[in-house]
Write a protein that holds these residues in place. Structure first.
Motif, PDB file in Angstrom:
ATOM      1  N   LEU A 141       1.166  -0.889   0.074  1.00 55.90           N
ATOM      2  CA  LEU A 141       0.267   0.143  -0.446  1.00 55.90           C
ATOM      3  C   LEU A 141       0.886   0.747   0.397  1.00 55.90           C
ATOM      4  O   LEU A 141       0.213   2.175  -0.909  1.00 55.90           O
ATOM      5  CB  LEU A 141      -1.008   0.030   1.441  1.00 55.90           C
ATOM      6  CG  LEU A 141      -2.245  -0.338   0.739  1.00 55.90           C
ATOM      7  CD1 LEU A 141      -2.539  -0.919   2.559  1.00 55.90           C
ATOM      8  CD2 LEU A 141      -2.417  -0.212   0.111  1.00 55.90           C
ATOM      9  N   PHE A 142       1.873   1.652   0.854  1.00 55.83           N
ATOM     10  CA  PHE A 142       2.923   1.628   0.772  1.00 55.83           C
ATOM     11  C   PHE A 142       3.622   2.683   0.007  1.00 55.83           C
ATOM     12  O   PHE A 142       3.658   3.745  -0.976  1.00 55.83           O
ATOM     13  CB  PHE A 142       3.533   1.934   2.046  1.00 55.83           C
ATOM     14  CG  PHE A 142       4.477   3.295   2.366  1.00 55.83           C
ATOM     15  CD1 PHE A 142       4.200   3.891   3.330  1.00 55.83           C
ATOM     16  CD2 PHE A 142       5.803   3.574   1.591  1.00 55.83           C
ATOM     17  CE1 PHE A 142       4.711   5.369   3.541  1.00 55.83           C
ATOM     18  CE2 PHE A 142       6.721   4.486   2.594  1.00 55.83           C
ATOM     19  CZ  PHE A 142       5.590   5.130   2.842  1.00 55.83           C
ATOM     20  N   LYS A 147       4.204   5.585  -5.537  1.00 47.63           N
ATOM     21  CA  LYS A 147       4.342   5.674  -6.723  1.00 47.63           C
ATOM     22  C   LYS A 147       3.544   6.429  -7.499  1.00 47.63           C
ATOM     23  O   LYS A 147       4.114   7.345  -8.203  1.00 47.63           O
ATOM     24  CB  LYS A 147       3.997   4.260  -7.188  1.00 47.63           C
ATOM     25  CG  LYS A 147       4.328   4.737  -8.659  1.00 47.63           C
ATOM     26  CD  LYS A 147       3.636   2.422  -9.329  1.00 47.63           C
ATOM     27  CE  LYS A 147       4.097   2.278 -10.218  1.00 47.63           C
ATOM     28  NZ  LYS A 147       2.981   0.913 -11.243  1.00 47.63           N
ATOM     29  N   VAL A 148       2.353   6.930  -7.031  1.00 41.74           N
ATOM     30  CA  VAL A 148       1.732   7.737  -7.560  1.00 41.74           C
ATOM     31  C   VAL A 148       1.435   9.717  -6.734  1.00 41.74           C
ATOM     32  O   VAL A 148       1.876  10.008  -7.534  1.00 41.74           O
ATOM     33  CB  VAL A 148      -0.390   7.286  -6.397  1.00 41.74           C
ATOM     34  CG1 VAL A 148      -1.122   8.947  -7.151  1.00 41.74           C
ATOM     35  CG2 VAL A 148      -0.498   6.201  -7.021  1.00 41.74           C
ATOM     36  N   TYR A 149       2.253   9.074  -5.576  1.00 43.58           N
ATOM     37  CA  TYR A 149       2.987  10.588  -4.917  1.00 43.58           C
ATOM     38  C   TYR A 149       4.394  10.416  -6.058  1.00 43.58           C
ATOM     39  O   TYR A 149       4.118  12.282  -6.807  1.00 43.58           O
ATOM     40  CB  TYR A 149       3.497  10.690  -3.848  1.00 43.58           C
ATOM     41  CG  TYR A 149       2.531  10.420  -2.410  1.00 43.58           C
ATOM     42  CD1 TYR A 149       3.462  10.533  -1.335  1.00 43.58           C
ATOM     43  CD2 TYR A 149       0.760  10.421  -2.736  1.00 43.58           C
ATOM     44  CE1 TYR A 149       1.909  10.364  -0.510  1.00 43.58           C
ATOM     45  CE2 TYR A 149       0.712  10.693  -2.377  1.00 43.58           C
ATOM     46  CZ  TYR A 149       0.625  10.744  -0.848  1.00 43.58           C
ATOM     47  OH  TYR A 149      -0.255  10.517   0.261  1.00 43.58           O
ATOM     48  N   LYS A 154       6.866  13.777 -11.404  1.00 35.82           N
ATOM     49  CA  LYS A 154       7.339  13.524 -12.891  1.00 35.82           C
ATOM     50  C   LYS A 154       6.283  14.231 -13.621  1.00 35.82           C
ATOM     51  O   LYS A 154       6.936  14.673 -15.058  1.00 35.82           O
ATOM     52  CB  LYS A 154       7.028  12.270 -12.988  1.00 35.82           C
ATOM     53  CG  LYS A 154       8.478  10.883 -12.238  1.00 35.82           C
ATOM     54  CD  LYS A 154       8.567   9.357 -12.420  1.00 35.82           C
ATOM     55  CE  LYS A 154       9.560   8.815 -12.135  1.00 35.82           C
ATOM     56  NZ  LYS A 154       9.164   7.253 -12.307  1.00 35.82           N
ATOM     57  N   ALA A 155       5.085  13.714 -13.319  1.00 38.38           N
ATOM     58  CA  ALA A 155       3.992  14.969 -14.180  1.00 38.38           C
ATOM     59  C   ALA A 155       4.223  16.777 -14.271  1.00 38.38           C
ATOM     60  O   ALA A 155       4.471  17.582 -15.372  1.00 38.38           O
ATOM     61  CB  ALA A 155       2.153  14.888 -13.631  1.00 38.38           C
ATOM     62  N   GLN A 209      -6.969  11.362  -3.918  1.00 39.21           N
ATOM     63  CA  GLN A 209      -7.547  10.353  -3.056  1.00 39.21           C
ATOM     64  C   GLN A 209      -6.748   8.959  -3.079  1.00 39.21           C
ATOM     65  O   GLN A 209      -7.877   8.723  -1.625  1.00 39.21           O
ATOM     66  CB  GLN A 209      -8.472  10.699  -4.519  1.00 39.21           C
ATOM     67  CG  GLN A 209      -9.154  11.472  -5.215  1.00 39.21           C
ATOM     68  CD  GLN A 209     -10.287  11.369  -4.528  1.00 39.21           C
ATOM     69  OE1 GLN A 209     -11.185  10.421  -4.002  1.00 39.21           O
ATOM     70  NE2 GLN A 209     -10.848  12.912  -4.480  1.00 39.21           N
ATOM     71  N   PHE A 210      -5.465   9.083  -3.169  1.00 35.32           N
ATOM     72  CA  PHE A 210      -4.963   8.316  -2.623  1.00 35.32           C
ATOM     73  C   PHE A 210      -4.215   7.927  -1.234  1.00 35.32           C
ATOM     74  O   PHE A 210      -4.848   7.625  -0.289  1.00 35.32           O
ATOM     75  CB  PHE A 210      -3.738   7.766  -3.560  1.00 35.32           C
ATOM     76  CG  PHE A 210      -3.317   6.719  -4.347  1.00 35.32           C
ATOM     77  CD1 PHE A 210      -4.785   6.588  -5.550  1.00 35.32           C
ATOM     78  CD2 PHE A 210      -2.827   5.519  -4.071  1.00 35.32           C
ATOM     79  CE1 PHE A 210      -4.138   5.406  -6.783  1.00 35.32           C
ATOM     80  CE2 PHE A 210      -2.616   4.282  -5.119  1.00 35.32           C
ATOM     81  CZ  PHE A 210      -3.680   4.674  -6.030  1.00 35.32           C
ATOM     82  N   LYS A 211      -4.024   9.744  -0.983  1.00 35.82           N
ATOM     83  CA  LYS A 211      -3.921   9.658   0.170  1.00 35.82           C
ATOM     84  C   LYS A 211      -5.110   9.169   1.540  1.00 35.82           C
ATOM     85  O   LYS A 211      -4.960   9.068   2.364  1.00 35.82           O
ATOM     86  CB  LYS A 211      -3.045  11.547   0.838  1.00 35.82           C
ATOM     87  CG  LYS A 211      -3.523  11.366   1.204  1.00 35.82           C
ATOM     88  CD  LYS A 211      -3.058  13.067   1.818  1.00 35.82           C
ATOM     89  CE  LYS A 211      -3.739  13.925   1.439  1.00 35.82           C
ATOM     90  NZ  LYS A 211      -4.992  14.053   2.373  1.00 35.82           N
ATOM     91  N   ALA A 212      -6.291  10.252   1.197  1.00 35.01           N
ATOM     92  CA  ALA A 212      -7.713  10.210   1.936  1.00 35.01           C
ATOM     93  C   ALA A 212      -7.884   8.783   2.262  1.00 35.01           C
ATOM     94  O   ALA A 212      -8.053   8.473   3.054  1.00 35.01           O
ATOM     95  CB  ALA A 212      -8.456  10.393   0.873  1.00 35.01           C
TER      96      ALA A 212
END
Length: 683
Positions: A141-142, A147-149, A154-155, A209-212
């Motif tokens: 999960l972490f 990875k999303v962070y 990168k974006a 959303q991932f963070k939440a």
């Protein structure tokens, strides 16, 4: 009567997986100590009471050293002092009662090994395996969250790079307002910048959303699961305590009162009491991390609004259609998994109430694994839902008039034109995409930029050719009308014209292997416009089949010797002609297998009378070889280019597509060279 308290690690301990896991790990390790205690107890029973007292004292000392850790954890906010958890208090009472059990018999020694120690070993192994599964799950999960962070960073970096490119091209264009190519270059970079800006914004929303979900859903559920596992451990431990005490009571009637005290203590040791104490001593203030926010580039001052110009809307519309399709698929899987979870929960309750029905440990393992799998599926659904919500909010009429294509990946065995950029899709390793509904064909890289205007029915070759001619005519007209336009104020208005003029003169990206090369073109005549596709109708020519041919694929036509056929499209250099048989079937046949009956088109009728058929059909997709003669010397400026010398004969492998560069081969070495440094030669 003890009142059962309802406490939850997930709701009362925020972001506390590490301390909870350490607490549970220590508890499981403690099971090994209890197991070892009973094994040593069994050995001591053989030596009777004089050693039993020493054992009890030794374990009192061990408990004193670990009582605080096992009661409130390794790093509590509030120290426990002299207080002990309910389990520790129960353990103390057991050790006290052990002092009075000095006259054990061999039978009791054997029963302690078989029914107590071995059971604890099994329970410890099972619970530690389940705990490790939680650890692996949280690590993933972490990793998934980070990875999303990372994708946000990168974006952001990519977006800044395109901002820099746009600013650089704008400055160049401002220096020369009559520089047509400079304007187009600027518009191209602007479109790419907006697309990467949108990607950056989407990544921000997804990361939030991932963070939440991570802090308010995944971690609380995992903590509650660990709490359940810990309390299950305590219940198992209580059962073992009770069993050991009952065995002793059966063997030593004189110790009945002491053993009954142990039973009472174990019964009163409800798992929630330990949880309550751990929560009370470990509750800390916690502030949720701030949401991600859009950061404007220092060079290109922009806002946090989704770009909604024409090209961006096309890109967003294609993206939302893909997200909807994937979301529908993922949601179905999540719903199925959720039903599976509900069923396993009910089954676990039944097995716990009546162990004879089945193995509750297996059900628990299946339940945990299914919950973990569902969590990652929900992450995927969250990405798609966020993209859909953000795009819909930014462009309310995103679906207005949209008829999205249904693309599928396609490999092409012969050179095929991209209906979007008009470039060539070739080679088995160069994949493209074809609409299942209307046969629209494009590069994979062009797919997301194709407008959602599916005709809904497949077009014939003639219809697609007529469509291309119309688009080419519109492109030339648009190019002429844009010649006198002012550069200022066209930052967003020219996006559609950039798409229409994709095949006109200007810088383009050339692809050799897997490397993109932005070529700087030599001087060209900017007043020349590429000729439009011919709209003159083709002449229908009759031909006689000289040799029988059996088609090898659906697009090849089988013919018999002596049969008369109608030629619909002449040989374009590939060795094949398109024809229709008398039965009405249509396909391609080898050009050397036929003899024209009536006159051919003027361009070739005078030079061809009859062709003899070869022993085998020509290779599909074959091209006439073209050569160029070098007019000037040219030194290669990079590994993607080849040096040429005046007089060199160069094999052309990819003709100039309007950017002033041709790809060729000399002595087995391939690369690019300036088109106007050489000229085509015949033969």
């Amino acid at each position: 009567m003890t009142t059962l308290l309802n406490h939850s690690f997930g709701s009362e301990l925020k972001d506390a997986f590490k301390p909870v896991d350490d607490y549970l790990a220590n508890g499981i390790k403690w099971l090994d100590e209890v197991q070892q205690f009973y094994r040593e107890r069994s050995a001591i029973e053989k030596e009777y009471a004089h050693k039993l007292g020493a054992l009890s004292k030794r374990y009192f000392d061990k408990k004193g050293k670990k009582s605080a850790t096992l009661s409130v954890g390794d790093d509590p906010k509030i120290t426990a002092g002299s207080l002990e958890s309910s389990s520790m208090s129960t353990w103390s009472q057991i050790l006290n009662e052990t002092q009075n059990l000095a006259n054990e018999r061999m039978q009791l020694s054997e029963e302690l090994i078989i029914q107590v120690a071995d059971q604890l070993k099994v329970a410890s192994t099972k619970e530690d395996d389940l705990r490790k599964k939680h650890v692996v799950f949280v690590e993933k999960l972490f990793e998934d969250r980070d990875k999303v962070y990372s994708e946000v960073k990168k974006a952001k970096t990519k977006y800044d790079e395109y901002c820099q490119s746009v600013e650089s091209s704008r400055q160049k264009a401002d220096k020369d307002l009559n520089d047509e190519r400079g304007r187009k270059h600027f518009q191209k970079h602007l479109v790419e910048m907006n697309n990467h800006k949108n990607i950056y914004l989407l990544k921000i929303h997804i990361a939030n959303q991932f963070k939440a979900k991570y802090f308010h859903h995944d971690i609380p559920i995992t903590l509650d699961s660990l709490q359940d596992l810990n309390e299950s451990r305590i219940r198992t431990l209580n059962d073992v305590f009770t069993l050991a005490a009952n065995l002793e009571q059966d063997c030593i009637s004189r110790s009945g009162e002491h053993l009954q005290s142990v039973i009472s203590a174990a019964t009163a040791n409800t798992p929630d009491l330990d949880s309550e104490m751990f929560i009370k001593h470990n509750s800390r203030g916690w502030n949720e991390p701030e949401d991600f926010a859009f950061e404007a580039c220092a060079i290109w001052h922009d806002n946090d609004q989704i770009a909604t110009d024409e090209s961006a809307v096309i890109f967003l519309r294609n993206l939302i259609n893909k997200s909807r399709a994937q979301l529908s698929e993922v949601k179905g899987t999540v719903e199925s998994k959720q039903r599976e979870i509900d069923g396993l929960i009910k089954l676990k309750v039944k097995y716990a109430e009546n162990p004879a029905l089945g193995n509750v440990d297996e059900v628990t393992n299946n339940l945990v694994e299914t919950i973990h799998a569902t969590a990652f599926l929900e992450n995927k659904a969250l990405i798609f839902e966020t993209e859909i919500a953000v795009i819909t909010e930014a462009v309310e009429d995103i679906d207005a008039g949209a008829k999205p294509h249904s693309f599928k990946a396609t490999s092409f065995t012969i050179p095929t034109a991209c209906d979007f950029c008009k470039g060539t899709i070739w080679g088995l390793s160069r994949h493209g995409a074809t609409c299942r509904e209307c046969s629209y064909t494009c590069h994979t890289k062009c797919e997301m930029r194709v407008p959602a205007s599916c005709a809904g029915e497949k077009m014939s070759k003639k219809e697609r050719q007529a469509q291309r001619e119309t688009m080419a005519s519109d492109t030339a007209s648009l190019a002429r009308s844009n010649t006198n336009e002012s550069f200022s104020g066209t930052a967003y208005a020219s996006v559609s014209s950039m798409t229409a003029m994709n095949g006109s003169i200007g810088d383009r990206e050339r692809i050799i292997g897997n490397v993109r090369h932005s070529a700087v073109t030599p001087p060209l005549d900017m007043h020349k416009v590429p000729p439009l596709l011919s709209s003159n109708p083709r002449k229908i020519t009759k031909a006689k089949v000289l040799f029988e041919y059996e088609g090898n694929s659906n697009d090849e036509l089988s013919v018999k010797e002596g049969e008369e056929i109608t030629v619909l499209e002449d040989d374009d250099g590939s060795g094949w002609v398109e024809a229709r048989s008398q039965s009405g079937k249509q396909g391609i046949v080898p050009a050397t297998y036929i003899e024209y009956i009536k006159s051919r088109p003027d361009s070739i009728a005078s030079s061809i009378t009859k062709k003899k058929g070869p022993t085998v059909a020509p290779k599909r997709g074959a091209k006439k070889l073209k050569y160029m003669r070098a007019l000037f010397d040219y030194e290669a400026q990079s590994s993607l280019e080849i040096p040429i010398r005046e007089g060199d004969l160069i094999l052309v492998t990819d003709e100039d597509r309007g950017d002033g560069w041709t790809e060729g081969e000399i002595n087995g070495v391939k690369g690019q060279f300036p088109t106007n440094y050489a000229e085509f030669v015949s033969g």
